[in-house]
Scaffold this active site. Structure first.
Site, PDB file in Angstrom:
ATOM      1  CB  CYS A  60      27.065  55.218  85.979  1.00 52.09           C
ATOM      2  SG  CYS A  60      26.253  54.764  87.516  1.00 52.09           S
ATOM      3  CG  HIS A 110      29.557  52.200  84.133  1.00 51.14           C
ATOM      4  ND1 HIS A 110      30.047  52.400  85.400  1.00 51.14           N
ATOM      5  CD2 HIS A 110      28.218  52.005  84.267  1.00 51.14           C
ATOM      6  CE1 HIS A 110      29.047  52.342  86.267  1.00 51.14           C
ATOM      7  NE2 HIS A 110      27.930  52.094  85.604  1.00 51.14           N
ATOM      8  CG  ASN A 119      27.590  50.892  89.163  1.00 52.64           C
ATOM      9  OD1 ASN A 119      28.394  51.805  88.983  1.00 52.64           O
ATOM     10  ND2 ASN A 119      26.397  50.877  88.610  1.00 52.64           N
TER      11      ASN A 119
HETATM   12  N1  ACO Z   1      18.591  39.666  96.473  1.00 54.32           N
HETATM   13  C1  ACO Z   1      17.611  38.794  96.248  1.00 54.32           C
HETATM   14  N2  ACO Z   1      16.553  39.064  95.472  1.00 54.32           N
HETATM   15  C2  ACO Z   1      16.505  40.267  94.890  1.00 54.32           C
HETATM   16  C3  ACO Z   1      17.518  41.232  95.079  1.00 54.32           C
HETATM   17  C4  ACO Z   1      18.577  40.891  95.921  1.00 54.32           C
HETATM   18  N3  ACO Z   1      19.584  41.738  96.169  1.00 54.32           N
HETATM   19  N4  ACO Z   1      17.187  42.330  94.378  1.00 54.32           N
HETATM   20  C5  ACO Z   1      16.033  42.066  93.732  1.00 54.32           C
HETATM   21  N5  ACO Z   1      15.621  40.826  94.058  1.00 54.32           N
HETATM   22  C6  ACO Z   1      14.415  40.146  93.617  1.00 54.32           C
HETATM   23  C7  ACO Z   1      13.358  41.088  93.119  1.00 54.32           C
HETATM   24  O1  ACO Z   1      12.638  41.599  94.202  1.00 54.32           O
HETATM   25  C8  ACO Z   1      12.526  40.183  92.247  1.00 54.32           C
HETATM   26  O2  ACO Z   1      11.651  39.460  93.067  1.00 54.32           O
HETATM   27  P1  ACO Z   1      10.110  39.218  92.616  1.00 54.32           P
HETATM   28  O3  ACO Z   1      10.245  38.458  91.324  1.00 54.32           O
HETATM   29  O4  ACO Z   1       9.576  38.429  93.761  1.00 54.32           O
HETATM   30  O5  ACO Z   1       9.566  40.572  92.441  1.00 54.32           O
HETATM   31  C9  ACO Z   1      13.538  39.182  91.699  1.00 54.32           C
HETATM   32  O6  ACO Z   1      14.707  39.309  92.509  1.00 54.32           O
HETATM   33  C10 ACO Z   1      13.923  39.415  90.255  1.00 54.32           C
HETATM   34  O7  ACO Z   1      14.104  40.802  90.076  1.00 54.32           O
HETATM   35  P2  ACO Z   1      14.549  41.375  88.686  1.00 54.32           P
HETATM   36  O8  ACO Z   1      14.541  42.854  88.800  1.00 54.32           O
HETATM   37  O9  ACO Z   1      13.801  40.749  87.581  1.00 54.32           O
HETATM   38  O10 ACO Z   1      16.042  40.820  88.604  1.00 54.32           O
HETATM   39  P3  ACO Z   1      17.050  41.050  87.453  1.00 54.32           P
HETATM   40  O11 ACO Z   1      17.485  39.757  86.918  1.00 54.32           O
HETATM   41  O12 ACO Z   1      16.554  42.088  86.485  1.00 54.32           O
HETATM   42  O13 ACO Z   1      18.276  41.654  88.218  1.00 54.32           O
HETATM   43  C11 ACO Z   1      19.261  43.785  88.633  1.00 54.32           C
HETATM   44  C12 ACO Z   1      18.116  42.850  88.948  1.00 54.32           C
HETATM   45  C13 ACO Z   1      20.549  43.125  89.058  1.00 54.32           C
HETATM   46  C14 ACO Z   1      19.077  45.097  89.388  1.00 54.32           C
HETATM   47  C15 ACO Z   1      19.282  44.054  87.108  1.00 54.32           C
HETATM   48  O14 ACO Z   1      18.013  44.429  86.671  1.00 54.32           O
HETATM   49  C16 ACO Z   1      20.280  45.082  86.739  1.00 54.32           C
HETATM   50  O15 ACO Z   1      21.464  44.925  86.881  1.00 54.32           O
HETATM   51  N6  ACO Z   1      19.826  46.194  86.167  1.00 54.32           N
HETATM   52  C17 ACO Z   1      20.697  47.256  85.793  1.00 54.32           C
HETATM   53  C18 ACO Z   1      20.768  48.154  86.933  1.00 54.32           C
HETATM   54  C19 ACO Z   1      22.116  48.796  87.083  1.00 54.32           C
HETATM   55  O16 ACO Z   1      23.117  48.349  86.639  1.00 54.32           O
HETATM   56  N7  ACO Z   1      22.075  49.883  87.775  1.00 54.32           N
HETATM   57  C20 ACO Z   1      23.265  50.548  88.110  1.00 54.32           C
HETATM   58  C21 ACO Z   1      23.140  51.977  87.948  1.00 54.32           C
HETATM   59  S1  ACO Z   1      22.932  52.410  86.312  1.00 54.32           S
HETATM   60  C22 ACO Z   1      24.245  52.039  85.563  1.00 54.32           C
HETATM   61  O17 ACO Z   1      25.291  51.973  86.117  1.00 54.32           O
HETATM   62  C23 ACO Z   1      24.079  51.739  84.179  1.00 54.32           C
END
Ligand code: ACO
Length: 327
Positions: free
Chosen positions: A113, A254, A284
């Site tokens: 990314c 980004h 993204n």
């Molecule tokens: N729909 C519903 N529930 C979901 C989903 C979904 N799509 N995805 C995850 N969950 C659930 C998880 O399973 C978890 O359930 P549990 O508590 O029963 O285990 C719950 O939601 C909470 O999960 P978290 O990981 O704590 O949620 P968070 O608030 O951290 O959000 C997310 C998750 C959106 C992935 C966040 O961590 C994030 O954005 N991280 C950065 C990742 C990113 O941007 N990656 C892109 C590539 S890297 C880059 O571009 C920088």
């Protein structure tokens, strides 16, 4: 030494729109969850016969048209991508052929990314030294073919697209890319990776069965790291140019997650209004994200001569960095 100036921008997003409501039918998720946690409402998905270089060429043609540069005038093409059409040759070589940019040497930069920013920085070095006078920088990514469509943790985040910039040298002391500051921490490789399909675990029944050829991510770790790294590198880039966050006119970032950007801007004490946002519509798009965002802001007439533009990006590696440009 001459600085690089962006004299044309372009972008391309495939026609097909995949909304959060569409995703509700694929995995156990809701529009509300995705919108609240990420800010993403929909994303684009490439057509079955569309590959990364096709999208890259569309974006490139638009950037070249704006710049008034013919493909034959290009001397360098750098494509930021980790989803090339094929392992070899590079996506950049395919783009060079499709554009008919016969004089340009071309190669890919793999920084996930952060690929758009890495590609821009690499091209800038060739311009600064005077080795090339016209460069095409592209970020292009087709993640819809690299995510596991059964994994709700990742498949809701990404979209396909391409963004491009044409660079030329400027002697104007006041304008151009002032500096860029790139970083890598390979000890964090496992928090965001595609573990299979390369030379470590080459294609096998096991790789396909366990979907190791798709993207694996520890979202919480990526989130925490991204906020700190982007804020720190932006401070670093501004300080290197004797600037303060309050001097920034626009943030071109980004687009990973709205909450990441809100937290970064809060750390920089910058209002979110300074940051051009399009992740609501595109999700993204990895390496394409920064150049697509820049093109949107540019075509909307938001960037005025002399504006200070702070750029930031982060991706798998982890790779990240920031740059400062005077438009
Ligand atoms: N729909 C519903 N529930 C979901 C989903 C979904 N799509 N995805 C995850 N969950 C659930 C998880 O399973 C978890 O359930 P549990 O508590 O029963 O285990 C719950 O939601 C909470 O999960 P978290 O990981 O704590 O949620 P968070 O608030 O951290 O959000 C997310 C998750 C959106 C992935 C966040 O961590 C994030 O954005 N991280 C950065 C990742 C990113 O941007 N990656 C892109 C590539 S890297 C880059 O571009 C920088």
């Amino acid at each position: 030494m001459a600085r690089s100036q962006i004299i044309g921008t372009g972008s391309y997003a495939p026609e097909k729109v995949l909304t959060n409501a569409d995703l509700e039918k694929l995995v156990d998720t809701t529009d509300a969850w995705i919108t609240e946690r990420t800010g993403i409402r929909e994303r684009r998905v490439a057509a079955p016969d569309e590959a990364t270089s096709d999208m890259a060429v569309q974006a490139a043609r638009r950037a070249l048209e704006m710049a008034g540069v013919r493909p034959e005038e290009l001397e360098l093409i750098v494509v930021g991508t980790v989803s090339p059409d094929m392992p070899m040759p590079s996506c950049a070589a395919l783009v060079q052929a499709k554009l008919g940019a016969k004089r340009a040497f071309a190669f890919d930069v793999a920084a996930a990314c952060a690929g758009g920013l890495y590609a821009l920085t690499v091209a800038d070095q060739f311009l600064r030294t005077g080795q090339v006078k016209r460069a095409l920088v592209i970020g292009a990514e087709l993640f819809s073919r690299m995510v596991n469509w059964e994994d709700r943790n990742t498949c809701v985040l990404f979209g396909d697209g391409a963004g491009a910039m044409v660079l030329a040298p400027t002697e104007d002391e006041e304008r151009g890319l002032l500096s860029s500051h790139l970083h890598t921490d390979g000890t964090l490789a496992d928090i965001l990776c595609i573990p299979g399909g390369g030379t470590r675990k080459s294609f096998s029944e096991e790789v396909l069965r366990d979907k190791l050829h798709t993207l694996h991510m520890n979202g919480r770790e990526v989130f925490k790291f991204a906020v700190r790294a982007l804020a720190d590198s932006t401070h670093e880039a501004l300080a290197a140019n004797g600037l303060e966050p309050r001097d920034v006119t626009h943030v071109i970032a980004h687009q990973a997650n709205l909450r990441i950007l809100e937290a970064v801007l809060q750390r920089l004490e910058l209002p979110l209004e300074k940051c051009w946002l399009n992740l609501r519509e595109y999700g993204n798009t990895s390496a394409a994200s920064l150049p697509m965002t820049l093109d949107e802001a540019n075509r909307a007439g938001r960037l005025k001569e002399g504006d200070v533009v702070a750029m930031m990006a982060i991706g798998a590696g982890m790779t990240w960095g920031s740059a400062v440009m005077r438009w």
